[in-house]
Design a protein around this motif. Structure first.
Motif, short mmCIF file in Angstrom:
data_model
loop_
_atom_site.label_atom_id
_atom_site.label_comp_id
_atom_site.label_asym_id
_atom_site.label_seq_id
_atom_site.Cartn_x
_atom_site.Cartn_y
_atom_site.Cartn_z
N ASP A 36 -107.85 -26.57 -26.43
CA ASP A 36 -108.15 -27.42 -27.57
C ASP A 36 -107.91 -26.68 -28.98
OD1 ASP A 36 -109.16 -30.16 -27.78
OD2 ASP A 36 -110.92 -29.67 -26.40
N ILE A 63 -104.52 -32.09 -15.95
CA ILE A 63 -104.23 -33.21 -16.69
C ILE A 63 -104.59 -33.26 -18.34
CG2 ILE A 63 -104.75 -35.65 -16.77
CD1 ILE A 63 -102.90 -34.88 -14.46
N HIS A 202 -98.37 -53.80 -13.83
CA HIS A 202 -98.85 -53.71 -12.31
C HIS A 202 -98.19 -54.75 -11.50
CE1 HIS A 202 -100.86 -52.03 -8.74
NE2 HIS A 202 -101.33 -53.14 -8.62
N GLN A 225 -96.31 -38.66 -11.52
CA GLN A 225 -97.58 -38.80 -11.51
C GLN A 225 -97.74 -40.25 -12.05
OE1 GLN A 225 -99.67 -35.26 -12.31
NE2 GLN A 225 -101.45 -36.29 -11.63
N SER A 226 -98.76 -40.73 -11.59
CA SER A 226 -99.33 -41.92 -12.00
C SER A 226 -100.73 -41.59 -12.61
CB SER A 226 -99.65 -43.37 -10.98
OG SER A 226 -100.28 -42.96 -9.83
N LEU A 227 -101.40 -42.05 -13.72
CA LEU A 227 -102.40 -41.40 -14.36
C LEU A 227 -103.04 -42.63 -15.02
CD1 LEU A 227 -102.28 -38.27 -16.63
CD2 LEU A 227 -103.40 -38.72 -14.36
N PRO A 228 -104.50 -42.72 -14.74
CA PRO A 228 -105.33 -43.65 -15.39
C PRO A 228 -105.15 -43.62 -16.92
CG PRO A 228 -106.62 -42.03 -14.27
CD PRO A 228 -105.19 -41.68 -13.93
N ILE A 230 -106.79 -43.59 -20.41
CA ILE A 230 -108.02 -43.55 -20.92
C ILE A 230 -108.45 -44.77 -21.79
CG2 ILE A 230 -109.67 -42.15 -22.60
CD1 ILE A 230 -108.21 -39.78 -21.69
N GLU A 231 -109.60 -45.31 -21.59
CA GLU A 231 -110.37 -46.57 -22.41
C GLU A 231 -109.75 -47.65 -21.51
OE1 GLU A 231 -112.58 -47.35 -24.02
OE2 GLU A 231 -113.09 -45.36 -24.98
N PRO A 233 -109.67 -48.57 -18.00
CA PRO A 233 -109.53 -47.80 -16.62
C PRO A 233 -108.43 -48.62 -15.70
CG PRO A 233 -111.98 -48.18 -17.33
CD PRO A 233 -110.71 -48.64 -18.41
N TRP A 234 -107.89 -47.87 -14.98
CA TRP A 234 -106.78 -48.25 -14.00
C TRP A 234 -105.81 -49.08 -14.22
CZ3 TRP A 234 -108.28 -45.10 -10.35
CH2 TRP A 234 -109.57 -44.72 -10.18
N TYR A 236 -102.34 -47.79 -15.33
CA TYR A 236 -101.68 -46.69 -15.24
C TYR A 236 -100.43 -46.29 -16.00
CZ TYR A 236 -104.73 -45.12 -11.18
OH TYR A 236 -105.53 -44.75 -10.48
N SER B 57 -110.87 -42.18 -14.24
CA SER B 57 -110.14 -42.49 -15.20
C SER B 57 -109.77 -41.57 -16.47
CB SER B 57 -110.45 -43.97 -15.92
OG SER B 57 -111.97 -43.95 -16.00
N ALA B 59 -109.97 -37.66 -15.97
CA ALA B 59 -109.36 -36.44 -15.57
C ALA B 59 -108.23 -36.56 -14.71
CB ALA B 59 -110.30 -35.42 -14.95
N ILE B 169 -116.16 -41.50 -24.04
CA ILE B 169 -115.32 -42.78 -23.67
C ILE B 169 -116.43 -43.50 -22.57
CG2 ILE B 169 -113.43 -43.20 -22.24
CD1 ILE B 169 -112.16 -40.62 -22.95
N ILE B 224 -99.53 -42.85 -7.26
CA ILE B 224 -98.60 -42.13 -6.61
C ILE B 224 -98.67 -40.62 -7.63
CG2 ILE B 224 -96.75 -43.11 -8.30
CD1 ILE B 224 -94.59 -42.28 -6.06
N GLN B 225 -98.41 -39.74 -6.55
CA GLN B 225 -98.43 -38.24 -7.16
C GLN B 225 -97.64 -37.36 -6.44
OE1 GLN B 225 -102.68 -37.09 -7.89
NE2 GLN B 225 -101.58 -35.62 -9.10
#
Lengths: 275, 275
Positions: A36, A63, A202, A225-228, A230-231, A233-234, A236, B57, B59, B169, B224-225
């Protein structure tokens, strides 16, 4: 122009090794306590480059560092792979049976835990930075205390290596990226790897369709890499790295991806360090 | 039969909340200091179930927990989503201006850092477990000290909540899995989500081909990852979660995947908790 490079940790850390290897020239190293803080120094102009570990072959992606690049709209301008070797070190003259404590970063202690099973008299203690322990041992002339750190740290802080490469998994290749506020200055001919981020609805088959298109455009996937988000959720996002031989192929894929995906973003265009 | 459930952390932790929510019955909770120790208790028969956070959601994936399931050949038999809410708590009667220190897990401190900018007189101190701090405050009647933990922890240890949901968050949905040594006992009709792992040759289009096939078989990708393989750096395995309506569709995809991919492995067949 001398690059002013922000690293997480102090001189002698693995980030310092990467800065030296990548620039192969005089760089001014500035030390920061966290990723940071290193990124903050880039944003406010105190430095012009940040070196950042992004993934390693043991723990996977880091991440929060992806998020730092993404949120602050930074650019990956290069990458470097380092095979991390952890050495046990102490003041000259100390033998392993003199050592009562080893201080290091929790991740380093974890990776070297098995080694210490043969030395139950040594207590494992967590510290913030691998190289900083080496520095403290020299500064305070600490007998009976050892560090787990790089050979550069042993060198800089005048410690002797008691045992080399004590990590359990012998190969621990870590991928570092070189990050700036502005895009890479290398030419299109030199660019053969890119890091992309995009979102997809999706819907069944939506990712397969994108990967098909990329494959048709002769792009090689080296990471996905699928990533959630932020703010939300789910929902991707996808982080994808691809390599290619011809910039025109990538250029075509990029134009199609802008139409196929939502929130398409280029995190960096740079030279593949693995060839 | 009463389930003997291993959790990481102590009673009042988020893992405890998930154990209660998932089993909705009397379970015997056994507390462990680490995920490693919890899994060990399962392997040596001291417990019959482990609850494990697997991704959140903010990290992303908790990769070492994937490895624990994979390496020890365990089975995911269920999942549960919890929206993690962090509350600030202290002994009854204490007001926020009486508080000098807050102790919590580094991850909880990080997620709540912004809240404390308005209270510069409060020192942030790292601790091992969110709920354990709540317990210590009650056991030792610590004035001036607060914890960041769940409302279950406030309840169990008789603390008052000074501020609710102090994380930056507001949604931090975490996916937990329920893990056993043996496969799920639910019927094929009830199974509508699976976690798979496989490896592919590093060849252009190989992942696209697999995802196409899955899409043709009416499987929906929810995660997926690509992950580096330990001991063979940069050879990648894929961790994939899919949902489906008809077990026969999945069965067909499974048969094809065994032929298309290397080292195909089912990490779990279970009921989708998000419907």
């Amino acid at each position: 122009m001398i690059n002013s490079v922000a690293i997480q940790g102090i001189k002698g850390s693995f980030h310092h090794i990467v800065a030296q290897a990548f620039f192969q020239e005089n760089v001014e190293i500035k030390e920061y306590l966290s990723f940071d803080a290193a990124v903050q120094s880039l944003l406010n102009g105190q430095t012009d480059t940040v070196i950042m570990a992004l993934e390693n072959s043991i723990a996977g992606s880091i991440i929060p560092n992806y998020a730092l690049i993404d949120v602050n709209k930074l650019h990956i301008v290069g990458e470097h792979y380092l095979d991390i070797q952890h050495h046990l070190m102490a003041l000259p003259g100390q033998r392993i049976y003199d050592i009562k404590e080893v201080h290091s970063h929790p991740m380093a202690l974890l990776q070297c835990k098995a080694f210490f099973e043969d030395y139950p008299h040594i207590k494992l203690i967590e510290a913030n930075d691998t190289a900083d322990v080496a520095k403290q041992i020299q500064d305070k002339q600490l007998n009976g205390v050892s560090a787990i750190a790089s050979d550069l740290a042993a060198n800089i802080f005048g410690l002797d290596i008691l045992a080399k490469s004590i990590q359990t998994i012998s190969h621990n290749e870590t991928r570092f990226v070189v990050v700036k506020r502005h895009n890479s200055e290398i030419t299109k001919n030199e660019i053969n790897k890119v890091s992309l981020k995009f979102e997809l609805e999706h819907k069944r088959g939506s990712l397969a369709a994108v990967l098909n298109m990329m494959s048709d455009c002769k792009l090689n996937l080296t990471k996905i890499q699928s990533l959630p988000k932020i703010e939300t959720p789910w929902k991707y996002a996808f982080f994808v790295d691809v390599t290619f031989d011809d910039y025109n192929d990538y250029n075509k894929a990029k134009a199609i991806l802008k139409l196929m995906a939502q929130d398409f973003k280029i995190l960096g265009e740079y030279k593949n360090a693995k060839q």
